[in-house]
Design a protein around this motif. Sequence first.
Motif, mmCIF file in Angstrom:
data_model
loop_
_atom_site.group_PDB
_atom_site.id
_atom_site.type_symbol
_atom_site.label_atom_id
_atom_site.label_comp_id
_atom_site.label_asym_id
_atom_site.label_seq_id
_atom_site.Cartn_x
_atom_site.Cartn_y
_atom_site.Cartn_z
ATOM 1 N N SER A 186 0.809 -1.215 0.000
ATOM 2 C CA SER A 186 0.000 0.000 0.000
ATOM 3 C C SER A 186 0.842 1.264 0.000
ATOM 4 O O SER A 186 0.311 2.355 -0.109
ATOM 5 N N LYS A 187 2.172 1.132 0.125
ATOM 6 C CA LYS A 187 3.003 2.329 0.169
ATOM 7 C C LYS A 187 3.596 2.601 -1.210
ATOM 8 O O LYS A 187 3.302 1.909 -2.172
ATOM 9 N N ILE A 188 4.454 3.606 -1.294
ATOM 10 C CA ILE A 188 5.140 3.877 -2.564
ATOM 11 C C ILE A 188 6.367 2.973 -2.683
ATOM 12 O O ILE A 188 6.654 2.437 -3.738
ATOM 13 N N ASP A 189 7.087 2.821 -1.574
ATOM 14 C CA ASP A 189 8.259 1.959 -1.558
ATOM 15 C C ASP A 189 7.958 0.746 -0.689
ATOM 16 O O ASP A 189 7.996 0.836 0.531
ATOM 17 N N ASN A 190 7.637 -0.350 -1.331
ATOM 18 C CA ASN A 190 7.243 -1.526 -0.569
ATOM 19 C C ASN A 190 8.383 -2.526 -0.467
ATOM 20 O O ASN A 190 9.152 -2.710 -1.406
ATOM 21 N N TYR A 191 8.485 -3.146 0.688
ATOM 22 C CA TYR A 191 9.496 -4.176 0.923
ATOM 23 C C TYR A 191 8.816 -5.434 1.430
ATOM 24 O O TYR A 191 7.756 -5.373 2.045
ATOM 25 N N ILE A 192 9.446 -6.573 1.166
ATOM 26 C CA ILE A 192 8.928 -7.858 1.606
ATOM 27 C C ILE A 192 9.995 -8.504 2.469
ATOM 28 O O ILE A 192 11.186 -8.363 2.185
ATOM 29 N N LEU A 193 9.577 -9.183 3.530
ATOM 30 C CA LEU A 193 10.537 -9.868 4.379
ATOM 31 C C LEU A 193 10.338 -11.369 4.213
ATOM 32 O O LEU A 193 9.196 -11.850 4.269
ATOM 33 N N ILE A 194 11.419 -12.134 3.969
ATOM 34 C CA ILE A 194 11.296 -13.584 3.869
ATOM 35 C C ILE A 194 12.104 -14.259 4.968
ATOM 36 O O ILE A 194 13.007 -13.647 5.541
ATOM 37 N N PRO B 162 22.347 -10.746 -1.238
ATOM 38 C CA PRO B 162 21.788 -9.647 -2.026
ATOM 39 C C PRO B 162 21.892 -9.896 -3.530
ATOM 40 O O PRO B 162 22.787 -10.630 -3.980
ATOM 41 N N ASP B 163 20.958 -9.322 -4.274
ATOM 42 C CA ASP B 163 20.875 -9.428 -5.734
ATOM 43 C C ASP B 163 20.447 -10.804 -6.227
ATOM 44 O O ASP B 163 20.723 -11.178 -7.354
ATOM 45 N N MET B 164 19.752 -11.546 -5.368
ATOM 46 C CA MET B 164 19.122 -12.758 -5.878
ATOM 47 C C MET B 164 17.669 -12.434 -6.223
ATOM 48 O O MET B 164 17.034 -11.631 -5.564
ATOM 49 N N GLY B 165 17.143 -13.083 -7.251
ATOM 50 C CA GLY B 165 15.772 -12.826 -7.651
ATOM 51 C C GLY B 165 14.792 -13.647 -6.834
ATOM 52 O O GLY B 165 15.111 -14.736 -6.372
ATOM 53 N N ILE B 166 13.591 -13.104 -6.623
ATOM 54 C CA ILE B 166 12.548 -13.817 -5.896
ATOM 55 C C ILE B 166 11.346 -13.979 -6.826
ATOM 56 O O ILE B 166 10.871 -12.996 -7.410
ATOM 57 N N ILE B 167 10.855 -15.214 -6.982
ATOM 58 C CA ILE B 167 9.703 -15.460 -7.854
ATOM 59 C C ILE B 167 8.684 -16.356 -7.141
ATOM 60 O O ILE B 167 8.998 -16.972 -6.128
ATOM 61 N N THR B 168 7.495 -16.411 -7.689
ATOM 62 C CA THR B 168 6.548 -17.469 -7.302
ATOM 63 C C THR B 168 6.364 -18.354 -8.524
ATOM 64 O O THR B 168 7.015 -18.157 -9.556
ATOM 65 N N LYS C 171 21.231 -12.945 9.299
ATOM 66 C CA LYS C 171 21.523 -14.367 9.420
ATOM 67 C C LYS C 171 20.303 -15.210 9.040
ATOM 68 O O LYS C 171 20.426 -16.187 8.292
ATOM 69 N N ASN C 172 19.141 -14.831 9.542
ATOM 70 C CA ASN C 172 17.959 -15.673 9.332
ATOM 71 C C ASN C 172 16.904 -15.059 8.428
ATOM 72 O O ASN C 172 15.926 -15.733 8.105
ATOM 73 N N TYR C 173 17.020 -13.790 8.083
ATOM 74 C CA TYR C 173 15.967 -13.128 7.323
ATOM 75 C C TYR C 173 16.571 -12.328 6.174
ATOM 76 O O TYR C 173 17.736 -11.945 6.217
ATOM 77 N N SER C 174 15.765 -12.074 5.149
ATOM 78 C CA SER C 174 16.208 -11.205 4.065
ATOM 79 C C SER C 174 15.114 -10.227 3.712
ATOM 80 O O SER C 174 13.936 -10.562 3.761
ATOM 81 N N ARG C 175 15.528 -9.036 3.326
ATOM 82 C CA ARG C 175 14.570 -8.041 2.886
ATOM 83 C C ARG C 175 14.616 -7.972 1.369
ATOM 84 O O ARG C 175 15.682 -7.928 0.769
ATOM 85 N N VAL C 176 13.428 -7.962 0.767
ATOM 86 C CA VAL C 176 13.308 -8.008 -0.680
ATOM 87 C C VAL C 176 12.674 -6.708 -1.157
ATOM 88 O O VAL C 176 11.666 -6.276 -0.608
#
Lengths: 270, 168
Positions: free
Chosen positions: A116-124, A134-140, A153-158
Amino acid sequence: MQQIINFLIRNKHFLLFLLLLLISLVFTIQSHSYHKSKFISSANFLSGGVYSWQHSITDYFGLRQENIRLLEENERLHNQLKSIQIDSATTKFVDTTSFKTPYKYTKARIIKNDYSKIDNYILINKGEKDSIFPDMGIITDKGIIGIVENTSKNYSRVISILNSNSRISAGLKKSNQFGSLMWNGKDPNIVQLETIPRQANIKEGDTIITNGRSTIFPRGIGIGTIIHYELNQNKSYYQIDIKLFNDMSNIGFVYAIQSNDATEIKSLEK
Amino acid sequence: MNKDTLSNITRFIALIFVQVSILNHINFLGFLNPYIYIIFILLAPININRSLFLVLSFILGLTIDMFGDSGGVHAAACVIIAFFRPVALGSVFGLSYEFQTVKLSNAGLGERFAYVIIMVLTHHIVLFSLEIFNFSHIILILKKTLFSSIFSIVITMLVLVLFRKNDS
Protein backbone atom coordinates in the motif's frame (compact mmCIF):
# COMPACT_ATOMS: atom_id res chain seq x y z
CA MET A 1 33.18 31.00 25.09
CA GLN A 2 30.91 31.47 28.08
CA GLN A 3 28.28 32.92 25.78
CA ILE A 4 28.45 29.99 23.39
CA ILE A 5 27.99 27.53 26.25
CA ASN A 6 25.12 29.60 27.62
CA PHE A 7 23.55 29.62 24.20
CA LEU A 8 23.89 25.84 23.93
CA ILE A 9 22.36 25.30 27.37
CA ARG A 10 19.52 27.71 26.72
CA ASN A 11 18.62 26.08 23.42
CA LYS A 12 19.44 22.49 24.27
CA HIS A 13 15.92 21.22 23.56
CA PHE A 14 15.83 22.91 20.19
CA LEU A 15 19.30 21.66 19.27
CA LEU A 16 18.41 18.12 20.33
CA PHE A 17 15.26 18.40 18.23
CA LEU A 18 17.29 19.51 15.20
CA LEU A 19 19.80 16.70 15.70
CA LEU A 20 17.11 13.99 15.92
CA LEU A 21 15.22 15.46 12.96
CA LEU A 22 18.42 15.51 10.93
CA ILE A 23 19.16 11.86 11.73
CA SER A 24 15.67 10.79 10.71
CA LEU A 25 15.84 12.86 7.51
CA VAL A 26 19.15 11.19 6.60
CA PHE A 27 17.51 7.78 7.08
CA THR A 28 14.54 8.91 4.99
CA ILE A 29 16.66 10.17 2.12
CA GLN A 30 18.72 6.98 2.17
CA SER A 31 15.56 4.92 2.03
CA HIS A 32 14.59 6.70 -1.20
CA SER A 33 17.77 5.75 -3.01
CA TYR A 34 18.38 2.23 -4.22
CA HIS A 35 20.75 0.01 -2.25
CA LYS A 36 21.53 2.55 0.43
CA SER A 37 18.84 1.95 3.03
CA LYS A 38 20.81 -0.50 5.10
CA PHE A 39 20.66 0.99 8.59
CA ILE A 40 17.02 0.67 9.44
CA SER A 41 15.83 -2.61 8.02
CA SER A 42 13.32 -5.17 9.22
CA ALA A 43 15.80 -7.97 8.48
CA ASN A 44 17.01 -8.27 12.07
CA PHE A 45 16.31 -10.63 14.93
CA LEU A 46 13.73 -8.41 16.65
CA SER A 47 11.35 -7.50 13.84
CA GLY A 48 12.07 -10.73 11.99
CA GLY A 49 11.25 -12.68 15.14
CA VAL A 50 8.02 -10.77 15.78
CA TYR A 51 6.90 -11.18 12.15
CA SER A 52 7.66 -14.90 11.99
CA TRP A 53 5.86 -15.44 15.30
CA GLN A 54 2.89 -13.51 13.97
CA HIS A 55 3.04 -15.38 10.70
CA SER A 56 3.03 -18.75 12.43
CA ILE A 57 -0.49 -17.83 13.59
CA THR A 58 -1.92 -16.21 10.47
CA ASP A 59 -0.41 -18.90 8.25
CA TYR A 60 -3.35 -21.23 8.83
CA PHE A 61 -5.88 -18.88 7.25
CA GLY A 62 -4.31 -19.18 3.80
CA LEU A 63 -3.72 -22.93 3.70
CA ARG A 64 -6.64 -23.76 1.42
CA GLN A 65 -5.60 -21.21 -1.22
CA GLU A 66 -1.98 -22.26 -0.90
CA ASN A 67 -2.96 -25.88 -1.53
CA ILE A 68 -4.89 -24.98 -4.65
CA ARG A 69 -1.92 -22.99 -5.90
CA LEU A 70 0.47 -25.84 -5.32
CA LEU A 71 -1.85 -28.28 -7.08
CA GLU A 72 -2.06 -25.95 -10.09
CA GLU A 73 1.71 -25.66 -10.20
CA ASN A 74 2.09 -29.44 -9.93
CA GLU A 75 -0.39 -29.93 -12.73
CA ARG A 76 1.51 -27.56 -14.98
CA LEU A 77 4.89 -29.10 -14.16
CA HIS A 78 3.53 -32.61 -14.77
CA ASN A 79 2.30 -31.54 -18.17
CA GLN A 80 5.69 -30.01 -19.01
CA LEU A 81 7.48 -33.12 -17.80
CA LYS A 82 5.37 -35.35 -20.04
CA SER A 83 6.13 -33.26 -23.10
CA ILE A 84 9.85 -33.26 -22.28
CA GLN A 85 9.92 -37.03 -21.76
CA ILE A 86 8.42 -37.56 -25.21
CA ASP A 87 11.14 -35.32 -26.66
CA SER A 88 14.01 -36.90 -24.79
CA ALA A 89 13.19 -40.38 -26.12
CA THR A 90 14.68 -39.30 -29.40
CA THR A 91 17.41 -36.91 -28.21
CA LYS A 92 20.70 -37.46 -26.48
CA PHE A 93 21.03 -37.99 -22.75
CA VAL A 94 22.89 -35.25 -20.88
CA ASP A 95 25.49 -36.39 -18.38
CA THR A 96 24.58 -34.51 -15.21
CA THR A 97 28.05 -34.77 -13.65
CA SER A 98 29.55 -32.57 -16.32
CA PHE A 99 26.43 -30.46 -16.82
CA LYS A 100 26.16 -27.64 -14.31
CA THR A 101 22.71 -26.10 -13.97
CA PRO A 102 23.00 -22.33 -14.26
CA TYR A 103 20.37 -21.57 -11.61
CA LYS A 104 19.54 -22.94 -8.19
CA TYR A 105 16.17 -22.45 -6.50
CA THR A 106 15.61 -22.16 -2.75
CA LYS A 107 12.15 -22.08 -1.21
CA ALA A 108 11.24 -19.39 1.31
CA ARG A 109 8.18 -18.08 3.07
CA ILE A 110 7.02 -14.47 3.09
CA ILE A 111 6.54 -13.23 6.64
CA LYS A 112 5.84 -9.57 5.89
CA ASN A 113 4.36 -8.11 2.74
CA ASP A 114 3.56 -4.48 1.95
CA TYR A 115 1.73 -3.20 -1.08
CA SER A 116 0.00 0.00 0.00
CA LYS A 117 3.00 2.33 0.17
CA ILE A 118 5.14 3.88 -2.56
CA ASP A 119 8.26 1.96 -1.56
CA ASN A 120 7.24 -1.53 -0.57
CA TYR A 121 9.50 -4.18 0.92
CA ILE A 122 8.93 -7.86 1.61
CA LEU A 123 10.54 -9.87 4.38
CA ILE A 124 11.30 -13.58 3.87
CA ASN A 125 12.31 -16.17 6.46
CA LYS A 126 15.58 -17.27 4.87
CA GLY A 127 18.90 -15.49 5.25
CA GLU A 128 22.64 -15.91 4.91
CA LYS A 129 22.40 -19.18 6.84
CA ASP A 130 20.44 -20.63 3.91
CA SER A 131 22.80 -18.93 1.40
CA ILE A 132 20.47 -16.15 0.40
CA PHE A 133 22.52 -13.10 -0.60
CA PRO A 134 21.79 -9.65 -2.03
CA ASP A 135 20.87 -9.43 -5.73
CA MET A 136 19.12 -12.76 -5.88
CA GLY A 137 15.77 -12.83 -7.65
CA ILE A 138 12.55 -13.82 -5.90
CA ILE A 139 9.70 -15.46 -7.85
CA THR A 140 6.55 -17.47 -7.30
CA ASP A 141 5.19 -20.16 -9.58
CA LYS A 142 3.32 -17.43 -11.47
CA GLY A 143 5.90 -14.69 -11.87
CA ILE A 144 8.46 -12.36 -10.37
CA ILE A 145 8.18 -10.73 -6.95
CA GLY A 146 11.36 -8.75 -6.44
CA ILE A 147 15.08 -8.74 -5.71
CA VAL A 148 16.85 -9.45 -2.40
CA GLU A 149 18.38 -6.24 -1.12
CA ASN A 150 19.56 -6.84 2.38
CA THR A 151 20.20 -9.99 4.38
CA SER A 152 20.77 -10.95 7.99
CA LYS A 153 21.52 -14.37 9.42
CA ASN A 154 17.96 -15.67 9.33
CA TYR A 155 15.97 -13.13 7.32
CA SER A 156 16.21 -11.21 4.07
CA ARG A 157 14.57 -8.04 2.89
CA VAL A 158 13.31 -8.01 -0.68
CA ILE A 159 12.64 -4.93 -2.82
CA SER A 160 9.18 -5.67 -4.18
CA ILE A 161 8.45 -4.84 -7.82
CA LEU A 162 5.94 -2.47 -6.21
CA ASN A 163 8.73 -0.09 -5.19
CA SER A 164 9.47 3.17 -6.96
CA ASN A 165 13.22 2.37 -6.81
CA SER A 166 12.87 -1.01 -8.45
CA ARG A 167 14.13 -1.40 -12.04
CA ILE A 168 13.95 -4.82 -13.65
CA SER A 169 14.88 -5.64 -17.22
CA ALA A 170 11.90 -7.17 -19.00
CA GLY A 171 10.76 -7.75 -22.54
CA LEU A 172 8.16 -9.17 -24.87
CA LYS A 173 7.70 -12.91 -25.08
CA LYS A 174 7.32 -12.97 -28.85
CA SER A 175 10.26 -10.73 -29.78
CA ASN A 176 13.57 -9.64 -28.32
CA GLN A 177 12.79 -6.00 -27.62
CA PHE A 178 13.32 -5.12 -23.99
CA GLY A 179 12.72 -2.27 -21.58
CA SER A 180 12.77 -1.60 -17.89
CA LEU A 181 9.98 -2.45 -15.53
CA MET A 182 9.00 0.10 -12.88
CA TRP A 183 6.02 1.10 -10.78
CA ASN A 184 4.29 4.47 -10.56
CA GLY A 185 2.85 3.84 -7.09
CA LYS A 186 -0.81 3.82 -8.02
CA ASP A 187 -2.32 0.37 -8.49
CA PRO A 188 -0.67 -2.68 -6.86
CA ASN A 189 -1.85 -4.91 -9.72
CA ILE A 190 -0.44 -2.80 -12.54
CA VAL A 191 3.21 -2.02 -13.28
CA GLN A 192 4.77 0.01 -16.09
CA LEU A 193 7.20 -1.09 -18.79
CA GLU A 194 9.17 1.70 -20.41
CA THR A 195 11.66 2.23 -23.23
CA ILE A 196 10.24 -0.42 -25.55
CA PRO A 197 11.11 1.10 -28.97
CA ARG A 198 8.25 2.04 -31.30
CA GLN A 199 9.38 -0.50 -33.89
CA ALA A 200 8.10 -3.23 -31.60
CA ASN A 201 4.90 -4.83 -32.75
CA ILE A 202 2.75 -5.00 -29.63
CA LYS A 203 -0.92 -5.40 -28.85
CA GLU A 204 -3.09 -5.75 -25.78
CA GLY A 205 -2.89 -9.17 -24.18
CA ASP A 206 0.75 -9.80 -25.10
CA THR A 207 2.81 -11.56 -22.45
CA ILE A 208 5.76 -9.82 -20.80
CA ILE A 209 8.59 -11.96 -19.40
CA THR A 210 12.03 -11.44 -17.90
CA ASN A 211 14.62 -11.40 -20.63
CA GLY A 212 17.69 -12.87 -18.94
CA ARG A 213 19.88 -9.84 -19.68
CA SER A 214 20.88 -9.53 -16.04
CA THR A 215 22.24 -12.30 -13.87
CA ILE A 216 19.32 -11.96 -11.46
CA PHE A 217 16.47 -13.64 -13.32
CA PRO A 218 16.75 -16.35 -15.97
CA ARG A 219 14.97 -15.72 -19.23
CA GLY A 220 11.30 -16.57 -19.49
CA ILE A 221 9.86 -15.95 -16.04
CA GLY A 222 6.39 -14.51 -16.37
CA ILE A 223 5.54 -10.96 -15.32
CA GLY A 224 2.14 -10.08 -16.74
CA THR A 225 0.08 -9.15 -19.77
CA ILE A 226 -0.28 -5.81 -21.56
CA ILE A 227 -3.56 -4.09 -20.78
CA HIS A 228 -2.86 -0.64 -22.21
CA TYR A 229 -0.13 1.04 -24.26
CA GLU A 230 0.63 4.38 -25.84
CA LEU A 231 3.58 6.19 -27.41
CA ASN A 232 5.40 8.68 -25.18
CA GLN A 233 5.52 12.40 -25.89
CA ASN A 234 8.27 12.39 -28.48
CA LYS A 235 6.82 9.28 -30.16
CA SER A 236 9.94 7.15 -29.84
CA TYR A 237 9.08 4.74 -27.06
CA TYR A 238 6.01 2.93 -25.86
CA GLN A 239 4.67 3.33 -22.35
CA ILE A 240 2.99 0.10 -21.44
CA ASP A 241 0.74 -0.82 -18.50
CA ILE A 242 1.07 -4.43 -17.43
CA LYS A 243 -1.34 -6.45 -15.33
CA LEU A 244 0.71 -8.72 -13.09
CA PHE A 245 0.20 -12.49 -13.05
CA ASN A 246 0.77 -12.46 -9.28
CA ASP A 247 -1.74 -10.96 -6.92
CA MET A 248 0.83 -9.02 -4.89
CA SER A 249 -1.52 -8.72 -1.93
CA ASN A 250 -1.76 -12.50 -1.59
CA ILE A 251 1.56 -14.34 -1.82
CA GLY A 252 2.72 -17.01 0.59
CA PHE A 253 5.62 -19.12 -0.60
CA VAL A 254 8.35 -17.97 -2.96
CA TYR A 255 11.56 -19.23 -4.55
CA ALA A 256 14.89 -17.44 -4.43
CA ILE A 257 17.00 -17.87 -7.55
CA GLN A 258 20.74 -18.16 -7.24
CA SER A 259 22.68 -17.75 -10.46
CA ASN A 260 25.74 -20.00 -10.47
CA ASP A 261 27.30 -18.05 -13.32
CA ALA A 262 26.82 -14.60 -11.79
CA THR A 263 30.40 -14.08 -10.59
CA GLU A 264 31.82 -15.26 -13.92
CA ILE A 265 29.53 -12.97 -15.92
CA LYS A 266 30.20 -10.01 -13.64
CA SER A 267 33.96 -10.45 -13.87
CA LEU A 268 33.65 -10.35 -17.67
CA GLU A 269 31.54 -7.19 -17.57
CA LYS A 270 34.08 -5.26 -15.50
CA MET B 1 5.27 8.66 40.22
CA ASN B 2 6.60 5.14 39.93
CA LYS B 3 3.23 3.79 38.84
CA ASP B 4 3.03 6.52 36.21
CA THR B 5 6.44 5.61 34.76
CA LEU B 6 5.48 1.95 34.65
CA SER B 7 2.20 2.65 32.85
CA ASN B 8 4.07 4.83 30.32
CA ILE B 9 6.60 2.10 29.60
CA THR B 10 3.82 -0.48 29.21
CA ARG B 11 1.97 1.85 26.88
CA PHE B 12 5.10 2.41 24.80
CA ILE B 13 5.66 -1.32 24.24
CA ALA B 14 1.98 -2.24 23.85
CA LEU B 15 1.36 0.48 21.26
CA ILE B 16 4.36 -0.55 19.15
CA PHE B 17 3.23 -4.15 19.29
CA VAL B 18 -0.38 -3.42 18.33
CA GLN B 19 0.73 -1.05 15.58
CA VAL B 20 3.19 -3.39 13.86
CA SER B 21 1.30 -6.63 14.30
CA ILE B 22 -2.27 -5.54 13.57
CA LEU B 23 -2.79 -1.97 12.43
CA ASN B 24 -0.05 -1.90 9.78
CA HIS B 25 -1.82 -4.71 7.94
CA ILE B 26 -5.38 -3.37 7.82
CA ASN B 27 -5.07 -1.69 4.39
CA PHE B 28 -8.66 -0.47 4.47
CA LEU B 29 -9.82 0.39 0.90
CA GLY B 30 -6.41 -0.83 -0.27
CA PHE B 31 -4.19 1.85 1.24
CA LEU B 32 -5.48 3.17 4.59
CA ASN B 33 -3.79 2.28 7.87
CA PRO B 34 -4.46 4.02 11.17
CA TYR B 35 -1.35 5.14 13.04
CA ILE B 36 -2.33 5.18 16.69
CA TYR B 37 1.10 4.63 18.28
CA ILE B 38 1.31 8.41 18.70
CA ILE B 39 -1.09 8.00 21.65
CA PHE B 40 2.14 7.62 23.64
CA ILE B 41 3.15 11.14 22.62
CA LEU B 42 -0.36 12.46 23.23
CA LEU B 43 -0.59 11.01 26.74
CA ALA B 44 2.97 11.52 27.99
CA PRO B 45 3.01 13.47 31.29
CA ILE B 46 2.89 17.26 30.91
CA ASN B 47 5.87 17.79 33.20
CA ILE B 48 8.14 15.20 31.53
CA ASN B 49 11.75 16.21 30.86
CA ARG B 50 11.66 17.61 27.33
CA SER B 51 14.97 16.14 26.18
CA LEU B 52 13.97 12.70 27.40
CA PHE B 53 10.59 13.10 25.72
CA LEU B 54 12.22 13.99 22.37
CA VAL B 55 14.58 11.02 22.55
CA LEU B 56 11.74 8.64 23.49
CA SER B 57 9.60 9.89 20.61
CA PHE B 58 12.53 9.40 18.26
CA ILE B 59 13.02 5.81 19.44
CA LEU B 60 9.28 5.16 19.13
CA GLY B 61 9.24 6.37 15.54
CA LEU B 62 12.44 4.58 14.62
CA THR B 63 11.08 1.26 15.94
CA ILE B 64 7.97 1.64 13.79
CA ASP B 65 10.26 2.47 10.86
CA MET B 66 12.32 -0.62 11.48
CA PHE B 67 9.24 -2.84 11.38
CA GLY B 68 7.75 -1.06 8.39
CA ASP B 69 10.97 -0.64 6.35
CA SER B 70 10.22 3.03 5.85
CA GLY B 71 13.63 4.60 6.47
CA GLY B 72 13.13 7.39 8.99
CA VAL B 73 9.75 8.87 8.16
CA HIS B 74 7.96 7.89 11.37
CA ALA B 75 10.93 9.03 13.45
CA ALA B 76 10.87 12.47 11.80
CA ALA B 77 7.10 12.86 12.21
CA CYS B 78 7.28 11.77 15.87
CA VAL B 79 10.13 14.14 16.72
CA ILE B 80 8.26 17.02 15.12
CA ILE B 81 5.00 16.47 16.99
CA ALA B 82 6.89 15.84 20.23
CA PHE B 83 8.70 19.16 19.84
CA PHE B 84 5.54 21.09 19.02
CA ARG B 85 3.33 19.40 21.58
CA PRO B 86 3.61 22.31 24.08
CA VAL B 87 2.34 24.64 21.33
CA ALA B 88 -0.66 22.39 20.68
CA LEU B 89 -1.37 21.98 24.40
CA GLY B 90 -1.08 25.72 24.97
CA SER B 91 -3.42 26.62 22.15
CA VAL B 92 -6.05 24.06 23.14
CA PHE B 93 -6.02 24.17 26.92
CA GLY B 94 -4.78 27.75 27.38
CA LEU B 95 -4.41 28.80 31.00
CA SER B 96 -4.78 25.42 32.65
CA TYR B 97 -1.75 24.22 30.64
CA GLU B 98 0.29 27.21 31.80
CA PHE B 99 -0.28 26.16 35.41
CA GLN B 100 0.43 22.53 34.52
CA THR B 101 -2.87 21.40 35.98
CA VAL B 102 -4.32 19.98 32.78
CA LYS B 103 -5.09 16.28 32.76
CA LEU B 104 -6.16 14.75 29.50
CA SER B 105 -8.32 12.11 31.13
CA ASN B 106 -10.62 14.67 32.76
CA ALA B 107 -10.55 17.37 30.08
CA GLY B 108 -13.71 18.09 28.13
CA LEU B 109 -14.49 16.04 25.07
CA GLY B 110 -14.26 19.04 22.73
CA GLU B 111 -10.82 20.07 23.98
CA ARG B 112 -9.52 16.52 23.79
CA PHE B 113 -10.89 16.18 20.27
CA ALA B 114 -9.21 19.41 19.14
CA TYR B 115 -5.89 18.34 20.67
CA VAL B 116 -6.01 14.92 18.97
CA ILE B 117 -6.95 16.45 15.61
CA ILE B 118 -4.06 18.95 15.68
CA MET B 119 -1.49 16.33 16.64
CA VAL B 120 -2.68 13.60 14.26
CA LEU B 121 -2.96 15.96 11.29
CA THR B 122 0.55 17.35 11.86
CA HIS B 123 1.97 13.87 12.24
CA HIS B 124 0.27 12.51 9.14
CA ILE B 125 1.15 15.39 6.84
CA VAL B 126 4.86 15.11 7.77
CA LEU B 127 4.68 11.33 7.52
CA PHE B 128 3.15 11.14 4.07
CA SER B 129 5.19 14.03 2.63
CA LEU B 130 8.38 12.24 3.62
CA GLU B 131 7.12 8.79 2.67
CA ILE B 132 6.12 9.79 -0.85
CA PHE B 133 8.88 12.43 -1.08
CA ASN B 134 7.82 13.76 -4.45
CA PHE B 135 5.99 17.02 -5.02
CA SER B 136 4.52 15.83 -8.29
CA HIS B 137 2.42 13.45 -6.16
CA ILE B 138 1.02 16.28 -3.99
CA ILE B 139 -2.57 15.18 -4.61
CA LEU B 140 -1.71 11.67 -3.43
CA ILE B 141 -0.03 13.10 -0.30
CA LEU B 142 -3.09 15.19 0.54
CA LYS B 143 -5.48 12.33 -0.19
CA LYS B 144 -3.56 9.89 1.99
CA THR B 145 -3.17 12.48 4.77
CA LEU B 146 -6.89 13.30 4.80
CA PHE B 147 -8.29 9.78 4.77
CA SER B 148 -5.66 8.26 7.06
CA SER B 149 -6.12 11.14 9.52
CA ILE B 150 -9.86 10.55 9.71
CA PHE B 151 -9.24 6.86 10.31
CA SER B 152 -6.51 7.51 12.91
CA ILE B 153 -8.51 10.20 14.73
CA VAL B 154 -11.56 7.94 15.07
CA ILE B 155 -9.51 5.00 16.37
CA THR B 156 -7.45 7.24 18.68
CA MET B 157 -10.57 8.80 20.21
CA LEU B 158 -12.08 5.34 20.69
CA VAL B 159 -8.93 4.10 22.43
CA LEU B 160 -8.76 7.21 24.62
CA VAL B 161 -12.38 6.78 25.68
CA LEU B 162 -12.18 3.02 26.21
CA PHE B 163 -8.94 3.04 28.22
CA ARG B 164 -9.79 6.16 30.17
CA LYS B 165 -9.56 4.74 33.67
CA ASN B 166 -6.09 3.31 33.20
CA ASP B 167 -4.61 6.73 32.54
CA SER B 168 -5.45 8.35 35.87
